[in-house]
Structures are given as structure tokens and as C-alpha cells.
Design an enzyme around this catalytic site. Structure first.
Site, PDB file in Angstrom:
ATOM      1  N   ILE A   1      30.909 -54.573  -3.552  1.00  0.00           N
ATOM      2  CA  ILE A   1      30.470 -54.556  -2.166  1.00  0.00           C
ATOM      3  C   ILE A   1      30.440 -53.092  -1.755  1.00  0.00           C
ATOM      4  O   ILE A   1      31.306 -52.302  -2.177  1.00  0.00           O
ATOM      5  CB  ILE A   1      31.393 -55.399  -1.260  1.00  0.00           C
ATOM      6  N   ALA A   2      29.435 -52.713  -0.999  1.00  0.00           N
ATOM      7  CA  ALA A   2      29.303 -51.316  -0.593  1.00  0.00           C
ATOM      8  C   ALA A   2      28.775 -51.241   0.831  1.00  0.00           C
ATOM      9  O   ALA A   2      27.873 -51.995   1.199  1.00  0.00           O
ATOM     10  CB  ALA A   2      28.354 -50.572  -1.534  1.00  0.00           C
TER      11      ALA A   2
ATOM     12  N   GLU B   1      38.250 -58.069  -8.000  1.00  0.00           N
ATOM     13  CA  GLU B   1      39.222 -57.043  -8.361  1.00  0.00           C
ATOM     14  C   GLU B   1      38.972 -55.864  -7.445  1.00  0.00           C
ATOM     15  O   GLU B   1      37.827 -55.508  -7.184  1.00  0.00           O
ATOM     16  CB  GLU B   1      39.058 -56.599  -9.816  1.00  0.00           C
TER      17      GLU B   1
ATOM     18  N   ASN C   1      43.443 -49.096  -2.793  1.00  0.00           N
ATOM     19  CA  ASN C   1      42.398 -49.135  -1.767  1.00  0.00           C
ATOM     20  C   ASN C   1      42.867 -50.034  -0.618  1.00  0.00           C
ATOM     21  O   ASN C   1      42.445 -51.181  -0.479  1.00  0.00           O
ATOM     22  CB  ASN C   1      41.080 -49.629  -2.376  1.00  0.00           C
TER      23      ASN C   1
ATOM     24  N   TYR D   1      39.669 -57.668   2.819  1.00  0.00           N
ATOM     25  CA  TYR D   1      39.647 -58.913   2.065  1.00  0.00           C
ATOM     26  C   TYR D   1      40.692 -59.895   2.603  1.00  0.00           C
ATOM     27  O   TYR D   1      40.420 -61.081   2.762  1.00  0.00           O
ATOM     28  CB  TYR D   1      39.875 -58.665   0.574  1.00  0.00           C
TER      29      TYR D   1
END
Length: 158
Positions: free
Chosen positions: A79-80, A113, A118, A125
Site C-alpha cells: 500500500i502506498a 507483513e 513502522n 492497520y
């Protein structure tokens, strides 16, 4: 005279809504150093799979999620969100779209993962219903050669 409907289906004409692997790779590069950003060729190869799907607002979207569904389980591959566009709910929208598309493709559960260090991603999440399920030691390699663990997270899909 050419029928306009025939032209729309011409495989030589690029679909303006199709994912552009070059743009995906460019955004991924703006977002990641570890894990290393993915190349356009890697995005191209993934997007050719019938099991892989992309969630975004279109070809120029500042955010995307890439997922895969196999045997009833979805994986959030990456995801970005453009660093200049963060904290505007784009990643949450991508995650919600990931859940919907994964469910539509037959998944009941999902996993991902994330680099254990982070904290911002782990908080996102967690806020979106993911829970820590394990750890992969030394999973990510940093540009300096050091290693970082990956936190494995999972969730049931609604």
C-alpha cells in the site's frame, strides 16, 4: 467507416483507466526505501495475475493498495500513499476497498507483513481491524544491509 464501438475494444488503444506500472513504481519509490521500492516490471508481472487486484481512485491517484487472493485468503502485498498527501484518509479508503475487493474475490481472511519499526503503518492497520499474529525475524533488508523484522498482521473480512 469504422464503428465507434469497435474502436473502443481495439487492443492497440490503451485503456486510460488501466493501471500504469510506471506510475505505480514511481509512487512506490516516493514511499519506500525499506522494503525496497518495486520496479515497473514487478508491478507489470503482478498485475498480469488473475489473482491480483489494485485499489485506487484512478490512474493518477496519490494512493493505492495491491492485493492478491488465493484459496480463500487475501494478502495485502503493498500500500502506498504519496508522502505529500498523507493523513487525509487515502490509505484508509484503500484498505476499505481492499477488504471489499478481497471479499468479492472469495477471501474470508487477510494478512500482511509490515516492518516492525513502522509504527505509523501498524497504528493504521490496527485502527482498521488488523491484529498482530506473528513475527518474521530479519525479513526486510535495509539499504545499508541491516535487517528488520516483519510484523505479521491478519483480520477476518466482514
Amino acid at each position: 467507416m469504422t464503428d465507434p464501438d469497435q474502436q473502443a475494444l481495439d487492443p492497440q488503444e490503451p485503456d486510460p483507466q488501466a493501471p500504469d506500472p510506471q506510475k505505480l513504481a514511481a509512487l512506490h519509490t516516493r514511499c519506500f526505501t525499506m522494503p525496497r521500492p518495486w520496479s515497473a516490471d514487478e508491478f507489470t508481472a503482478l498485475l498480469l495475475s488473475p489473482h491480483v487486484f489494485l485499489v485506487s481512485d484512478g490512474p493518477d491517484s496519490p494512493a493505492f493498495a495491491l492485493g492478491r487472493v488465493v484459496a480463500g485468503e487475501a494478502e495485502l502485498l503493498t500500500i502506498a500513499t504519496d508522502p505529500d498527501q498523507r493523513r487525509r484518509g487515502l490509505a484508509r479508503r484503500c484498505l476499505a476497498g481492499f477488504d471489499l475487493q478481497a471479499k468479492a474475490m472469495g477471501a474470508d481472511t487477510a494478512f500482511l507483513e509490515v516492518a516492525a519499526g513502522n509504527a505509523a503503518a501498524i497504528a493504521l492497520y490496527t485502527a482498521c481491524g488488523w491484529q498482530g499474529t506473528g513475527l518474521r525475524r530479519g525479513y526486510y533488508r535495509a539499504p545499508d544491509g541491516s535487517r528488520e523484522d516483519a510484523q505479521i498482521m491478519g483480520k477476518s473480512l466482514p
